[in-house]
Design an enzyme around this catalytic site. Sequence first.
Site, PDB file in Angstrom:
ATOM      1  CG  ASP A 299      -1.336  56.171 -77.638  1.00  0.00           C
ATOM      2  OD1 ASP A 299      -1.015  57.318 -77.285  1.00  0.00           O
ATOM      3  OD2 ASP A 299      -2.048  55.416 -76.953  1.00  0.00           O
TER       4      ASP A 299
ATOM      5  CG  ASP B 217      -7.103  52.853 -77.771  1.00  0.00           C
ATOM      6  OD1 ASP B 217      -7.575  53.485 -78.725  1.00  0.00           O
ATOM      7  OD2 ASP B 217      -7.097  53.292 -76.605  1.00  0.00           O
TER       8      ASP B 217
ATOM      9  CG  ASP C 129      -5.061  56.528 -79.942  1.00  0.00           C
ATOM     10  OD1 ASP C 129      -4.802  57.586 -79.349  1.00  0.00           O
ATOM     11  OD2 ASP C 129      -4.700  55.424 -79.522  1.00  0.00           O
TER      12      ASP C 129
END
Length: 865
Positions: A547, A759, A763
């Site tokens: 991410d 995190d 996600d």
Amino acid sequence: MCIRDSNLVRIKSSSDVKQHLGCRSDGCTTTVCPRISKKQTCLCEFDTPSSRTTALLENLCKCAVDPVEDLPPPPPTAASTRIQITEGFCCPSEVDPIMKLIMSAKGVASVSVNSTTKIAVVKHNPQVISAEQVLETLNGSARFKGTISNQKLVKTKIAIEGMCCSSEVPQVEGLLKPLPGVLNVVVNAVSKEATVEHDTSMSTPESLVKVLNAGAFKGSALKSSETSLPPTKTCPKWNVMLSGLLLAVAFVHYAKGEVSELDYLKYSAIGSILLAIPPVLLKAWANLKSCNIDINVLMSLAVVGACAMQDYLEGAEVVFLFALSEWLEDRAMARARETIQSVLSLKPETATLATTGEVVPVEVVEVGTVLKVLPGDRIALDGIVVAGTSTVDESALTGEARPIKKAVGDSVKSGTTNRDQYLEYQTIALAEDSTAAKLVEMVDEAQRQKSPTQQTVDKFAKIYTPVMVIIAVGMASIPWAFMSKDQAKAMFKRALEFLVVACPCALVISTPIVYVCALATAAQHGILIKGGTFLETLARLGALAVDKTGTLTEGSFRVTHLEPLVEEDREKLLHYVGSVEAMSQHPMAAPLVQYVQAEGIDISRDVSQFDTIKGEGVSAVVGAQSSDPVTVVVGNRRMAIRLGWLQQHPDVMYQVDQFEKAAGTVGLIGVNSKLIGILCVNDVIREETADAMQQLAELRVHTVMLTGDNKGAAEAIRIQANMGEAKAELLPQDKTTQIAALKKSIQFAKRPKVAMVGDGINDTPALAMSDIGIAMGAAGTAAAMETADAVLMTSNLMNLPVLVALGRRCQGKIRENIAIAVFTKVVMLVLIGFNYATLWMAVLADVGTMLVVVFNGMTLLRFKT
């Protein structure tokens, strides 16, 4: 009520809010706490007004406290009911009918049935079906009857000092699993511990220990503060040493030469056997009673066979070497246990009250209690500093050696050490929910997990040993029917050697010792891995999806441009943007609000109909109660194209392109469907990102950035970060699609596994879709610890290549250990076949191989980052 990242949780008392930031008092007025930090927002609602709590929220969360309208109630939580089946459960084939019967009831979510204990655990919605109604569903059939068990399951940890070899694990399980009320038994051969999940109303910890001791194992129940066996002795037991001395005396008869008077010394070998054999015989007898064949049975048969052939010296060699090997193995694995112990001892046992100075167990400390910590002492519970300034050493949790400065308002974590000055802090979690407790629980649970490789080795060992015993029995008996006496005796001796070689100790310990050492090493570096299965997955990792915001970048946005189009009023534009973004939880919202406030512009509280447009932006009505309400929209390029703004303003399109090429994230502002302004924010890439991605590339791991940001910004970040690929303008659900595509594209590659780094909260779907989910910067974040398969306690990306390298090193060590164990067995079988082996050689090979694989696995304790 609490809202954290869009998850609703009903709060009925102060104990229900122990894990929620900002909720630390017995009551307060309905309050909102927009702490927009790391994408977290708290919304708290209590029944009893309290100015104390309002002040506490303002101090700790650094925000104002305002009234909030009533919120919709969250869905009810599931209840768990345990039913003891008293009639109709005759065999394991009854499990499916029982599960189908109970699952037929409306409101039942899941059913699990233990055929050994005859207990069904039912998870159900208590607002739809009560525990009594679940029981009626079972008893309503003509086939089964049961009663509700009111006792809760507990986990008892038992230290097994008498377990000498990993091949004894099945025996320990065989003794404990049949006991009433025992639901599950997990034995750790390295730490010599058994974790038993059981019903205390049916089997007490004392009864578990009693059964083990009756089976010749020296067991003791561990308290919560205990985590290991007593220290390893510096020398073998007295009977082993005396046995060795008598064996040495027996060897003197070989020096007799022509003097026959020394021949009688060989009979001292009988004394050597009698001193060392009793513990082995006791365990062997307990095993035979439960129809198990382990190393104790094999060694007992070998020694008895040698004595039957009147070869007392070789029998003494076998039993002495075996007894000595137990001590040697224990010494060899002591360091591995000490390393795990250093992790498990992080959880503090006591805390000091700031008001009275009284030292109390951490289990009795309530949320909101003010504690004190002196320089050099460990912080007992997670909390917020309310007095004092000091530096805190967090290396035990994160692996980072640099002390962190802490002042009033900063968070502190349990298990860390106060370095310099006196501190007072207010607790925000109970003992069982603290960071250290979660870490200890994860490491402890990870040790108990069996990877696919370990399960395969165990299955092979279960087949290998009985086959070898059958061959040995045939060799010892059949030759007497058609061979001469001398030839039959020679075959009988070979059969005894086969029995020794039948022991799979080295093979069985080859895998768990590697996993334990790898898990301990990872924990010391602030990396938590939830078991050997995920270490194996890391070894086969071919692609890593990451991410962008907050992972590759700092997640700290800076506003670089916020201007209206030529004819618009800038102050009004800032007012609209600040008012709408104050309602948003997006990482960009906080810096935009701060920017507007720094310009001296007021933010309206008269905002309604706020809506998040997934993958595009936000909208709201500003001034809803005024005479001139306006609909304000702030969104990205996708939204602007959908609304036709960029098509109408080519000059703005060019400006957007330029911002994006400079790695900026662009927002377009519209009022009443008209484009009136443009903004740009920049996120700073982490200092170590490029080096970390380069090291992953050197490990031949393909890296992919996943982001909802625009293509221009994504490509700019990709180049700066040395990443292999970037996927931009993704909606939240698109990340799981990208993970699935990655898995499909590399499924036939040499390393077909895909990892996702995020995190651990926002996600979650992508983490679940990947082969291994990795949560970053998760120190103290319970949700991240529970969601991911591996947890990096800091946000240092350099831990990613360390994680992959450790997984591959672990796989290499396992292969080496298995190869060593198998090769030694094959060599010994060849030597026995050609009559070049002896009993003591077979024992020495078995003991030596076991020590070699243990020491080889322990080299992971010296793994360097």
